[in-house]
Write a protein that holds these residues in place. Structure first.
Motif, PDB file in Angstrom:
ATOM      1  N   SER A  17       0.846  -1.194   0.000  1.00 27.62           N
ATOM      2  CA  SER A  17       0.000   0.000   0.000  1.00 27.62           C
ATOM      3  C   SER A  17       0.879   1.241   0.000  1.00 27.62           C
ATOM      4  O   SER A  17       2.045   1.195   0.391  1.00 27.62           O
ATOM      5  CB  SER A  17      -0.884   0.019   1.255  1.00 27.62           C
ATOM      6  OG  SER A  17      -1.725  -1.103   1.266  1.00 27.62           O
ATOM      7  N   ALA A  18       0.290   2.349  -0.430  1.00 28.88           N
ATOM      8  CA  ALA A  18       1.001   3.625  -0.370  1.00 28.88           C
ATOM      9  C   ALA A  18       1.302   3.943   1.087  1.00 28.88           C
ATOM     10  O   ALA A  18       0.578   3.534   2.001  1.00 28.88           O
ATOM     11  CB  ALA A  18       0.150   4.722  -0.990  1.00 28.88           C
ATOM     12  N   THR A  20       2.278   6.950   4.152  1.00 24.52           N
ATOM     13  CA  THR A  20       1.571   8.104   4.706  1.00 24.52           C
ATOM     14  C   THR A  20       1.672   9.288   3.749  1.00 24.52           C
ATOM     15  O   THR A  20       2.728   9.526   3.148  1.00 24.52           O
ATOM     16  CB  THR A  20       2.192   8.486   6.068  1.00 24.52           C
ATOM     17  OG1 THR A  20       2.138   7.339   6.917  1.00 24.52           O
ATOM     18  CG2 THR A  20       1.462   9.637   6.711  1.00 24.52           C
ATOM     19  N   LYS A  21       0.584  10.034   3.636  1.00 25.03           N
ATOM     20  CA  LYS A  21       0.592  11.195   2.734  1.00 25.03           C
ATOM     21  C   LYS A  21       1.752  12.117   3.088  1.00 25.03           C
ATOM     22  O   LYS A  21       2.071  12.320   4.264  1.00 25.03           O
ATOM     23  CB  LYS A  21      -0.742  11.934   2.777  1.00 25.03           C
ATOM     24  CG  LYS A  21      -1.077  12.546   4.127  1.00 25.03           C
ATOM     25  CD  LYS A  21      -2.467  13.171   4.115  1.00 25.03           C
ATOM     26  CE  LYS A  21      -2.806  13.710   5.509  1.00 25.03           C
ATOM     27  NZ  LYS A  21      -4.138  14.299   5.557  1.00 25.03           N
ATOM     28  N   ASP A  50       2.556   9.790  -1.312  1.00 23.07           N
ATOM     29  CA  ASP A  50       3.484   9.504  -0.214  1.00 23.07           C
ATOM     30  C   ASP A  50       4.886   9.956  -0.625  1.00 23.07           C
ATOM     31  O   ASP A  50       5.076  10.508  -1.718  1.00 23.07           O
ATOM     32  CB  ASP A  50       3.435   8.019   0.187  1.00 23.07           C
ATOM     33  CG  ASP A  50       3.966   7.064  -0.880  1.00 23.07           C
ATOM     34  OD1 ASP A  50       4.600   7.507  -1.857  1.00 23.07           O
ATOM     35  OD2 ASP A  50       3.753   5.848  -0.715  1.00 23.07           O
ATOM     36  N   THR A  56      -1.976   8.092  -2.586  1.00 25.30           N
ATOM     37  CA  THR A  56      -2.588   7.545  -1.368  1.00 25.30           C
ATOM     38  C   THR A  56      -4.098   7.429  -1.564  1.00 25.30           C
ATOM     39  O   THR A  56      -4.625   7.793  -2.609  1.00 25.30           O
ATOM     40  CB  THR A  56      -2.304   8.462  -0.161  1.00 25.30           C
ATOM     41  OG1 THR A  56      -3.049   9.676  -0.316  1.00 25.30           O
ATOM     42  CG2 THR A  56      -0.807   8.756  -0.008  1.00 25.30           C
ATOM     43  N   ASP A  58      -6.165   9.021   0.544  1.00 27.95           N
ATOM     44  CA  ASP A  58      -6.695  10.112   1.364  1.00 27.95           C
ATOM     45  C   ASP A  58      -7.800  10.893   0.652  1.00 27.95           C
ATOM     46  O   ASP A  58      -7.871  10.919  -0.582  1.00 27.95           O
ATOM     47  CB  ASP A  58      -5.555  11.051   1.769  1.00 27.95           C
ATOM     48  CG  ASP A  58      -4.616  10.386   2.768  1.00 27.95           C
ATOM     49  OD1 ASP A  58      -5.005  10.280   3.940  1.00 27.95           O
ATOM     50  OD2 ASP A  58      -3.515   9.965   2.358  1.00 27.95           O
ATOM     51  N   GLY A  93      -7.361   9.814  -3.068  1.00 28.09           N
ATOM     52  CA  GLY A  93      -6.121  10.545  -3.293  1.00 28.09           C
ATOM     53  C   GLY A  93      -6.067  11.381  -4.556  1.00 28.09           C
ATOM     54  O   GLY A  93      -5.002  11.865  -4.923  1.00 28.09           O
TER      55      GLY A  93
END
Length: 186
Positions: A17-18, A20-21, A50, A56, A58, A93
């Motif tokens: 997974s990606a 943290t932003k 990231d 991400t 987000d 994202g």
């Protein structure tokens, strides 16, 4: 895995997974050129990434603004910048903007901010004047003068678009003298 001249082994799937932003980036840059107060042909898409530039998931709100410096840090643009919706909440994202336009004929850069991460600054967008709309005095003639003498300050007439940007039109302009401020009585 391979080695030692024996049959290789293959692991099960490993889902990566990606992280943290970390920062914003333009997934789609805005158009390189545009016309004042007209939607840019290519609308920007901003990604939340990231530190390895992976997108991400987000959903932060992303806001766009116009600047006149290439770092998008010191000189906010003075024309009217608008979008159909601004800010736009990212989906997985990615924040897709629509109706992005700017009213002043000048070079701008679009700054994207949001999510508490490092901002992104677009490539340059050269905004040109729109279609000719009206005339305006760039330089007013002298307020006083003597009969038969040349005015000390000669008038300069501009051809402007609806946002008061000077156009590139080269139409002939005719000046006439009037005795009233509404220019109705000769």
């Amino acid at each position: 895995a391979t080695g030692g001249g024996v049959t290789m082994a293959c692991s099960t799937v490993v889902a990566i997974s990606a992280g943290t932003k970390d920062h914003l980036a333009f997934g789609t840059q805005p158009s390189a050129t545009g016309t004042a107060s007209t939607n840019l042909a290519q609308q920007p898409v901003v990604l939340i990434q990231d530190s390895d530039n992976n997108q991400t998931a987000d959903t932060d709100a992303i806001t766009l603004a116009a600047y006149t410096d290439s770092g998008c840090t010191t000189t906010p643009a003075t024309g009217t910048f608008s979008a159909t919706t601004n800010p736009v909440s990212a989906t997985a994202g990615s924040a897709t903007f629509a109706g992005v336009k700017y009213s002043k004929a000048e070079n701008i850069y679009i700054k994207a901010t949001g999510g508490g991460v490092t901002m992104a600054c677009s490539t340059v967008v050269a905004i040109s004047a729109g279609t000719k709309d009206h005339l305006a005095f760039g330089t007013q003639p002298s307020a006083t003068g003597n009969a038969g003498s040349v005015l000390a300050t000669q008038p300069v007439v501009l051809i402007q678009d609806s946002d008061n940007n000077q156009t590139a039109d080269t139409d002939a302009i005719t000046l006439a003298a009037y005795t009233d401020s509404g220019c109705t009585t000769t």
